[in-house]
Structure formats: C-alpha cells, structure tokens
Design a protein around this motif. Structure first.
Motif, PDB file in Angstrom:
ATOM      1  N   ARG A 106       0.027  -1.115   8.747  1.00 23.45           N
ATOM      2  CA  ARG A 106      -1.397  -1.106   9.106  1.00 23.45           C
ATOM      3  C   ARG A 106      -1.967   0.309   9.079  1.00 23.45           C
ATOM      4  N   VAL A 107      -1.155   1.291   9.489  1.00 22.29           N
ATOM      5  CA  VAL A 107      -1.609   2.676   9.566  1.00 22.29           C
ATOM      6  C   VAL A 107      -1.707   3.311   8.185  1.00 22.29           C
ATOM      7  N   GLY A 108      -0.850   2.870   7.262  1.00 22.46           N
ATOM      8  CA  GLY A 108      -0.918   3.351   5.887  1.00 22.46           C
ATOM      9  C   GLY A 108      -0.455   4.779   5.696  1.00 22.46           C
ATOM     10  N   SER A 109       0.641   5.130   6.353  1.00 23.84           N
ATOM     11  CA  SER A 109       1.146   6.500   6.204  1.00 23.84           C
ATOM     12  C   SER A 109       1.571   6.796   4.766  1.00 23.84           C
ATOM     13  N   ALA A 110       1.856   5.752   3.984  1.00 21.63           N
ATOM     14  CA  ALA A 110       2.210   5.946   2.576  1.00 21.63           C
ATOM     15  C   ALA A 110       1.001   5.745   1.657  1.00 21.63           C
ATOM     16  N   ASN A 111      -0.190   5.581   2.264  1.00 16.60           N
ATOM     17  CA  ASN A 111      -1.374   5.263   1.462  1.00 16.60           C
ATOM     18  C   ASN A 111      -2.610   5.998   1.976  1.00 16.60           C
ATOM     19  N   GLY A 112      -2.446   7.244   2.353  1.00 12.40           N
ATOM     20  CA  GLY A 112      -3.591   8.047   2.771  1.00 12.40           C
ATOM     21  C   GLY A 112      -4.354   7.501   3.952  1.00 12.40           C
ATOM     22  N   GLY A 113      -3.650   6.822   4.864  1.00 12.84           N
ATOM     23  CA  GLY A 113      -4.300   6.281   6.052  1.00 12.84           C
ATOM     24  C   GLY A 113      -4.914   4.904   5.875  1.00 12.84           C
ATOM     25  N   HIS A 114      -4.651   4.257   4.744  1.00 13.70           N
ATOM     26  CA  HIS A 114      -5.157   2.908   4.496  1.00 13.70           C
ATOM     27  C   HIS A 114      -3.986   1.927   4.479  1.00 13.70           C
ATOM     28  N   GLU A 115      -4.223   0.714   4.946  1.00 12.92           N
ATOM     29  CA  GLU A 115      -3.159  -0.284   5.035  1.00 12.92           C
ATOM     30  C   GLU A 115      -2.475  -0.484   3.678  1.00 12.92           C
TER      31      GLU A 115
END
Length: 197
Positions: A106-115
């Motif tokens: 949900r936090v998207g640490s692998a996606n620039g802060g996006h889910e």
C-alpha cells in the motif's frame, strides 16, 4: 535426524540479520488486479530435493530470495524479471516460473510512494554459474540451499512467509516434481558453480 551443516555455514548463519516483516498482505493464487502496477518479482527456486535457494549478504547478514525490480527489458513480465535477477544475483539458471500470488504494498516503497504489487513465483533451479557480484548493487552473495521452512525463518517473514512457502511447495510438488518433504541439510553452493538437474 537433525539439520546438518558445516562449521563455515554455522559461522555464516550466526551473523544472519532478519529484516522486519513489512506486513504486506499476501494474495495467494490471485491475479494482480488491473491498474495495480507490478514492481517486483521474487522466486522460490527449488532444487530437485525440495530445497530452495537463499542468498546471504555476508556484509550485513541479510538473507533474501533471488529477485528484484522489473526493468524495461523485462517488458512487464514478472517471470522474465525473475530469471534475469536470479542470473544477476546468484548466477542461477532456472526453468519457467510458476505464478504463486502477490503481496500488496500500500505504501509503495518500490513505486515512488504509490501502491504496487510484489509478485512471488516458483521455479526449478537447474544450476548456478561461477559466483560473481550482482552488477546492479555490487553485492557478492553466498548461495545456500535450505529447506523452505528454514528459509522462512532465515528471511524473518513469520506466518505470512510460511503461507508463501506452503504455496511454493505445493506448486513445486505439483508442477516441478520435487518431494513434499525437503532435504534438511544446509548446503552452500560452490563458488565455481554446479549443475543441479
């Protein structure tokens, strides 16, 4: 019979550091929903005796499964990303990957802060080449074959990791023909590489 391993592996395991569980919900056997980007693919890579490949970073003791981020060359295919990453990190040669499910970040640490979704797959481990540093990170991993349950313990993934391991073993037994009860010996694969199948 207890778990068997060498003094060198005992010393390495004594320095293992487990990552904290990220708490990403596990969705077994469910296709990634449309619109949710797949950013990573990691694999349970099975030897013929049911053990799986784990990587230990000797610098910090962190244990991981082979895998990583999808790159442009993977053309959006998590299986292609896993094969590429396994080759780069562990010099591993694998068979066609089997989709297991995904973790919802949900936090998207692998996606620039996006889910995003982090896919898990299983594949046959055919062998490894001579040990070499990962070209992306410079890390030079130690390559261990361990039983799936022990891999969960070394990874520090707790109950969600055990659910993943069970899904991986079920797929490996059904599709890859590995035994349901893995060999319990912990083995470091030789730096010069080896064939397993």
């Amino acid at each position: 019979m207890g778990i068997e391993y060498s003094p060198e592996i005992s010393e390495l395991l004594g320095r293992v550091r487990r990552r904290p569980n990220a708490g990403w919900p596990w969705h077994p056997g469910v296709r990634v929903p449309d619109g949710l980007p797949v950013k990573q693919s990691w694999g349970w890579l099975f030897g013929p005796d049911g053990r799986v490949l784990t990587l230990v970073n000797p610098r910090d003791g962190v244990v991981s499964l082979p895998g990583g981020s999808l790159e442009a060359e993977d053309a959006g295919d998590p299986g292609a990303a896993l094969a590429r990453e396994a080759g780069e990190e562990a010099q591993a040669v694998i068979g066609p990957p089997v989709y297991l499910g995904y973790l919802y970040d949900r936090v998207g640490s692998a996606n620039g802060g996006h889910e995003c979704a982090r896919v898990r797959m299983a594949a046959a481990l055919h062998g490894v080449g001579p040990s070499a540093p990962d070209p992306a990170s410079g890390r030079h991993y130690r390559r261990l074959l361990v039983a799936p349950g022990l891999a969960v313990e070394l990874l520090g993934w707790g109950a969600p990791g055990l659910q993943q391991a069970r899904a991986a073993v079920a797929a490996a037994v059904a599709v890859l023909g590995v035994p349901a009860a893995a060999n319990e010996t912990i083995e470091e694969l030789p730096p010069a590489g080896c064939r397993l199948r």
